[in-house]
Design a protein around this motif. Structure first.
Motif, PDB file in Angstrom:
ATOM      1  N   GLN A   1       0.875  -1.173   0.000  1.00 14.62           N
ATOM      2  CA  GLN A   1       0.000   0.000   0.000  1.00 14.62           C
ATOM      3  C   GLN A   1       0.915   1.226   0.000  1.00 14.62           C
ATOM      4  O   GLN A   1       1.357   1.670   1.054  1.00 14.62           O
ATOM      5  N   PRO A   2       1.217   1.773  -1.182  1.00 19.01           N
ATOM      6  CA  PRO A   2       2.232   2.828  -1.268  1.00 19.01           C
ATOM      7  C   PRO A   2       1.934   4.041  -0.390  1.00 19.01           C
ATOM      8  O   PRO A   2       0.800   4.505  -0.300  1.00 19.01           O
ATOM      9  N   LYS A   3       2.987   4.514   0.258  1.00 15.37           N
ATOM     10  CA  LYS A   3       2.943   5.737   1.046  1.00 15.37           C
ATOM     11  C   LYS A   3       4.105   6.614   0.599  1.00 15.37           C
ATOM     12  O   LYS A   3       4.972   6.167  -0.155  1.00 15.37           O
ATOM     13  N   PRO A   4       4.151   7.882   1.036  1.00 19.76           N
ATOM     14  CA  PRO A   4       5.273   8.738   0.625  1.00 19.76           C
ATOM     15  C   PRO A   4       6.622   8.089   0.905  1.00 19.76           C
ATOM     16  O   PRO A   4       6.793   7.358   1.879  1.00 19.76           O
ATOM     17  N   ILE A   5       7.567   8.365   0.040  1.00 21.66           N
ATOM     18  CA  ILE A   5       8.888   7.751   0.108  1.00 21.66           C
ATOM     19  C   ILE A   5       9.543   7.999   1.465  1.00 21.66           C
ATOM     20  O   ILE A   5       9.400   9.072   2.054  1.00 21.66           O
ATOM     21  N   THR A   6      10.232   6.991   1.977  1.00 21.25           N
ATOM     22  CA  THR A   6      10.903   7.103   3.270  1.00 21.25           C
ATOM     23  C   THR A   6      12.336   7.606   3.077  1.00 21.25           C
ATOM     24  O   THR A   6      12.912   7.477   1.991  1.00 21.25           O
ATOM     25  N   PRO A   7      12.947   8.158   4.128  1.00 24.42           N
ATOM     26  CA  PRO A   7      14.351   8.583   4.023  1.00 24.42           C
ATOM     27  C   PRO A   7      15.276   7.449   3.597  1.00 24.42           C
ATOM     28  O   PRO A   7      16.230   7.665   2.847  1.00 24.42           O
ATOM     29  N   GLN A   8      14.986   6.228   4.069  1.00 26.34           N
ATOM     30  CA  GLN A   8      15.835   5.093   3.704  1.00 26.34           C
ATOM     31  C   GLN A   8      15.708   4.763   2.215  1.00 26.34           C
ATOM     32  O   GLN A   8      16.694   4.410   1.562  1.00 26.34           O
ATOM     33  N   GLU A   9      14.499   4.868   1.677  1.00 19.85           N
ATOM     34  CA  GLU A   9      14.317   4.630   0.242  1.00 19.85           C
ATOM     35  C   GLU A   9      15.014   5.711  -0.571  1.00 19.85           C
ATOM     36  O   GLU A   9      15.603   5.432  -1.622  1.00 19.85           O
ATOM     37  N   VAL A  10      14.948   6.955  -0.091  1.00 23.09           N
ATOM     38  CA  VAL A  10      15.652   8.054  -0.753  1.00 23.09           C
ATOM     39  C   VAL A  10      17.137   7.732  -0.857  1.00 23.09           C
ATOM     40  O   VAL A  10      17.766   7.894  -1.913  1.00 23.09           O
ATOM     41  N   GLU A  11      17.710   7.253   0.237  1.00 24.95           N
ATOM     42  CA  GLU A  11      19.143   6.972   0.245  1.00 24.95           C
ATOM     43  C   GLU A  11      19.495   5.793  -0.656  1.00 24.95           C
ATOM     44  O   GLU A  11      20.571   5.771  -1.263  1.00 24.95           O
ATOM     45  N   GLN A  12      18.594   4.820  -0.769  1.00 23.70           N
ATOM     46  CA  GLN A  12      18.854   3.709  -1.682  1.00 23.70           C
ATOM     47  C   GLN A  12      18.961   4.213  -3.117  1.00 23.70           C
ATOM     48  O   GLN A  12      19.813   3.760  -3.884  1.00 23.70           O
ATOM     49  N   ILE A  13      18.108   5.163  -3.487  1.00 25.09           N
ATOM     50  CA  ILE A  13      18.165   5.720  -4.842  1.00 25.09           C
ATOM     51  C   ILE A  13      19.483   6.453  -5.053  1.00 25.09           C
ATOM     52  O   ILE A  13      20.158   6.280  -6.075  1.00 25.09           O
TER      53      ILE A  13
END
Length: 249
Positions: free
Chosen positions: A228-240
């Protein structure tokens, strides 16, 4: 102007051996660090002298061309084609409106963007391009346009050519019963039953995020790449960003 501070996250990456990018200077004098083809990463100086991270990517929305109306069409033909073109225009506008959710799910609906785990600002810059084509579900057309609208990076291949950041392509390809689907930079048609954020979730795949629950507090995930998608997390940002900075082997 205040001298920008060096961000600790990327100093850490250098110490860990992640500093395998080639920096160049932008017009503002800010180091630009490029990636392979998930997104173009760089830093920009804000009016107050601070720095924010930016991930930029072109997103091409494939829309249907209008049906041509013959110059000497009779009234019946004219009315029929006009109705068909009105339907096409409505569908085209709907696809263009669908990308508005990117701001919510990637930037938190903030003009300043989201943040990484250190609280540093990160802005996702998606350049939306409408391309009208004969067939909005053609893989060959999609691949060609992904290359056509690629962003040049600072990196070069061993032969001296620029490494390009391919554009994501929004198509009407069938996801075959799935809520959404993405293969590389090709994004399939999102189901009408899909929850809000599914299109952003699929764009996350084009940025090389996986359906991973490693950053989540429950089985289904609570970030952009959860069920259930929610706004991107800081950890996902860093993975990118890490995938942008890591040298392609």
């Amino acid at each position: 102007m205040k001298k920008p501070a060096v961000f600790h996250l990327y100093l850490s990456l250098l110490c860990l051996g992640w500093g395998t990018f080639i920096p160049v200077k932008s017009m503002a004098g800010v180091p630009v660090m490029s990636c392979v083809d998930n997104g173009l990463y760089y830093q920009e100086i804000m009016p107050d002298g601070s720095i924010r991270h930016v991930i930029e990517k072109n997103v091409v929305v494939l829309n249907q061309k209008f049906m041509p109306i013959p110059a000497h069409a009779d009234q019946k033909t004219l009315e029929k084609l006009t109705r068909e073109n009105k339907k096409i225009e409505q569908a085209n506008q709907s696809r263009l409106k669908s990308v508005k959710e990117f701001e919510k799910f990637f930037n938190g609906s903030s003009v300043n963007g989201t943040k990484n785990s250190l609280g540093e600002p990160v802005f996702f810059k998606f350049n939306i391009i409408e391309e009208k084509v004969e067939n909005t579900a053609c893989i060959q057309t999609s691949k060609a346009l992904s290359r056509k609208y690629a962003l040049p990076s600072a990196r070069t291949t061993p032969s001296g050519n620029k490494v390009m950041v391919y554009a994501a392509i929004m198509t009407t390809l069938s996801a075959n019963g799935e809520m959404g689907k993405a293969q590389g930079n090709i994004i399939y048609q999102v189901s009408a039953k899909a929850p809000e954020g599914t299109l952003s979730h699929e764009l996350g795949h084009a940025l090389y995020l996986m359906d991973s629950y490693g950053f989540s507090s429950n089985e289904f995930g609570d970030g952009l790449m959860g069920a259930q998608p929610k706004p991107i997390t800081p950890q996902e940002v860093e993975q990118i960003i890490l995938k942008c900075l890591k040298r392609d082997k």
